[in-house]
Design a protein around this motif. Sequence first.
Motif, mmCIF file in Angstrom:
data_model
loop_
_atom_site.group_PDB
_atom_site.id
_atom_site.type_symbol
_atom_site.label_atom_id
_atom_site.label_comp_id
_atom_site.label_asym_id
_atom_site.label_seq_id
_atom_site.Cartn_x
_atom_site.Cartn_y
_atom_site.Cartn_z
ATOM 1 N N PHE A 71 0.834 -1.190 0.000
ATOM 2 C CA PHE A 71 0.000 0.000 0.000
ATOM 3 C C PHE A 71 0.872 1.244 0.000
ATOM 4 N N GLN A 72 0.313 2.317 -0.492
ATOM 5 C CA GLN A 72 0.862 3.652 -0.264
ATOM 6 C C GLN A 72 -0.027 4.191 0.852
ATOM 7 N N HIS A 73 0.566 4.422 2.029
ATOM 8 C CA HIS A 73 -0.217 4.835 3.194
ATOM 9 C C HIS A 73 0.445 6.062 3.831
ATOM 10 N N ASN A 74 -0.305 7.133 3.956
ATOM 11 C CA ASN A 74 0.222 8.376 4.532
ATOM 12 C C ASN A 74 1.555 8.762 3.880
ATOM 13 N N ASN A 75 1.584 8.692 2.572
ATOM 14 C CA ASN A 75 2.739 9.137 1.776
ATOM 15 C C ASN A 75 3.963 8.243 1.879
ATOM 16 N N LYS A 76 3.813 6.995 2.280
ATOM 17 C CA LYS A 76 4.952 6.065 2.276
ATOM 18 C C LYS A 76 4.472 4.650 1.997
ATOM 19 N N LEU A 77 5.408 3.813 1.535
ATOM 20 C CA LEU A 77 5.060 2.428 1.225
ATOM 21 C C LEU A 77 4.903 1.614 2.497
ATOM 22 N N GLU A 78 3.937 0.721 2.477
ATOM 23 C CA GLU A 78 3.695 -0.137 3.638
ATOM 24 C C GLU A 78 3.260 -1.514 3.158
ATOM 25 N N ILE A 79 3.897 -2.549 3.708
ATOM 26 C CA ILE A 79 3.549 -3.931 3.370
ATOM 27 C C ILE A 79 2.764 -4.532 4.526
ATOM 28 N N ARG A 80 1.670 -5.219 4.173
ATOM 29 C CA ARG A 80 0.832 -5.870 5.190
ATOM 30 C C ARG A 80 0.464 -7.266 4.720
ATOM 31 N N ASP A 81 0.026 -8.074 5.665
ATOM 32 C CA ASP A 81 -0.444 -9.412 5.307
ATOM 33 C C ASP A 81 -1.969 -9.452 5.232
ATOM 34 N N SER A 82 -2.572 -8.291 5.145
ATOM 35 C CA SER A 82 -4.014 -8.179 4.997
ATOM 36 C C SER A 82 -4.304 -7.133 3.928
ATOM 37 N N GLU A 83 -5.337 -7.391 3.152
ATOM 38 C CA GLU A 83 -5.684 -6.426 2.116
ATOM 39 C C GLU A 83 -6.685 -5.380 2.614
ATOM 40 N N ASP A 84 -7.024 -5.439 3.891
ATOM 41 C CA ASP A 84 -7.960 -4.477 4.457
ATOM 42 C C ASP A 84 -7.363 -3.076 4.456
ATOM 43 N N LEU A 85 -8.175 -2.105 4.101
ATOM 44 C CA LEU A 85 -7.751 -0.714 4.148
ATOM 45 C C LEU A 85 -7.776 -0.235 5.585
ATOM 46 N N VAL A 86 -6.739 0.491 5.997
ATOM 47 C CA VAL A 86 -6.669 1.007 7.357
ATOM 48 C C VAL A 86 -7.523 2.263 7.483
ATOM 49 N N ASP A 87 -7.411 3.154 6.514
ATOM 50 C CA ASP A 87 -8.192 4.384 6.529
ATOM 51 C C ASP A 87 -8.238 4.985 5.133
ATOM 52 N N LYS A 88 -8.768 6.185 5.036
ATOM 53 C CA LYS A 88 -8.943 6.834 3.730
ATOM 54 C C LYS A 88 -7.618 7.205 3.062
ATOM 55 N N ASN A 89 -6.514 7.130 3.783
ATOM 56 C CA ASN A 89 -5.208 7.484 3.229
ATOM 57 C C ASN A 89 -4.504 6.290 2.581
ATOM 58 N N ASP A 90 -5.172 5.141 2.505
ATOM 59 C CA ASP A 90 -4.612 3.939 1.887
ATOM 60 C C ASP A 90 -4.857 3.926 0.381
ATOM 61 N N LEU A 91 -3.810 3.604 -0.359
ATOM 62 C CA LEU A 91 -3.933 3.329 -1.789
ATOM 63 C C LEU A 91 -3.321 1.958 -2.029
ATOM 64 N N PHE A 92 -4.121 1.002 -2.472
ATOM 65 C CA PHE A 92 -3.608 -0.334 -2.762
ATOM 66 C C PHE A 92 -2.743 -0.255 -4.007
ATOM 67 N N ALA A 93 -1.559 -0.895 -3.968
ATOM 68 C CA ALA A 93 -0.650 -0.860 -5.110
ATOM 69 C C ALA A 93 -0.602 -2.212 -5.823
ATOM 70 N N PHE A 94 -0.210 -3.268 -5.099
ATOM 71 C CA PHE A 94 -0.149 -4.601 -5.691
ATOM 72 C C PHE A 94 -0.022 -5.643 -4.595
#
Length: 185
Positions: A71-94
């Motif tokens: 994800f791109q989250h709050n202007n930085k890349l973030e890797i998670r083991d869930s595809e759930d969006l944390v908040d409105k600042n999440d952009l799914f990448a791949f």
Amino acid sequence: MVTDYKSLVISAIDSVKSEKDPAKSFLRLLTLDGMLQIEDAEKTLGYKEKAVFKILNEHKIGKRDIILFMFQHNNKLEIRDSEDLVDKNDLFAFKFKFNKKQWSVIVQDSKQQINDDWNRALHLLKEKADLSDVIDNIQFYLSHMAPIIYYVDESVYSNFDYLSNLFTKRRKEQEKFLFPCLLIC
């Protein structure tokens, strides 16, 4: 011509949609599709993201038995083991397949590193002065200067607009903000 940061991010995300190699996708997203130097871009990564990036580039993944999500989250890349969006600042990448055992070790090491850094920082602050005086001074200066954004691994601390989470005057919301929490520790 793309001019603002959000447009660059969206363009980079679009560019990795058809990419099959997660290492290449990660690199393109990290450098905003070549707009940034890799050495500079790597400095923005958190503990987990650095470890995954290294493993992907060294092709040392092993058995791929877990799906991770970038994800791109709050202007930085973030890797998670869930595809759930944390908040409105999440952009799914791949998404990509990874080794579950390696991921577990990375997550555990990341938690330990963050805890060690937190304890070291608190120790240094308490050693230098009364912590409440230090926090009062920081709060004063932050409220009288241009907006700032601090990235600490996956956490984002800011006095800027929708990211604001450093301090508040409201008593009932104290636990959501960094500086009141520091005084409780």
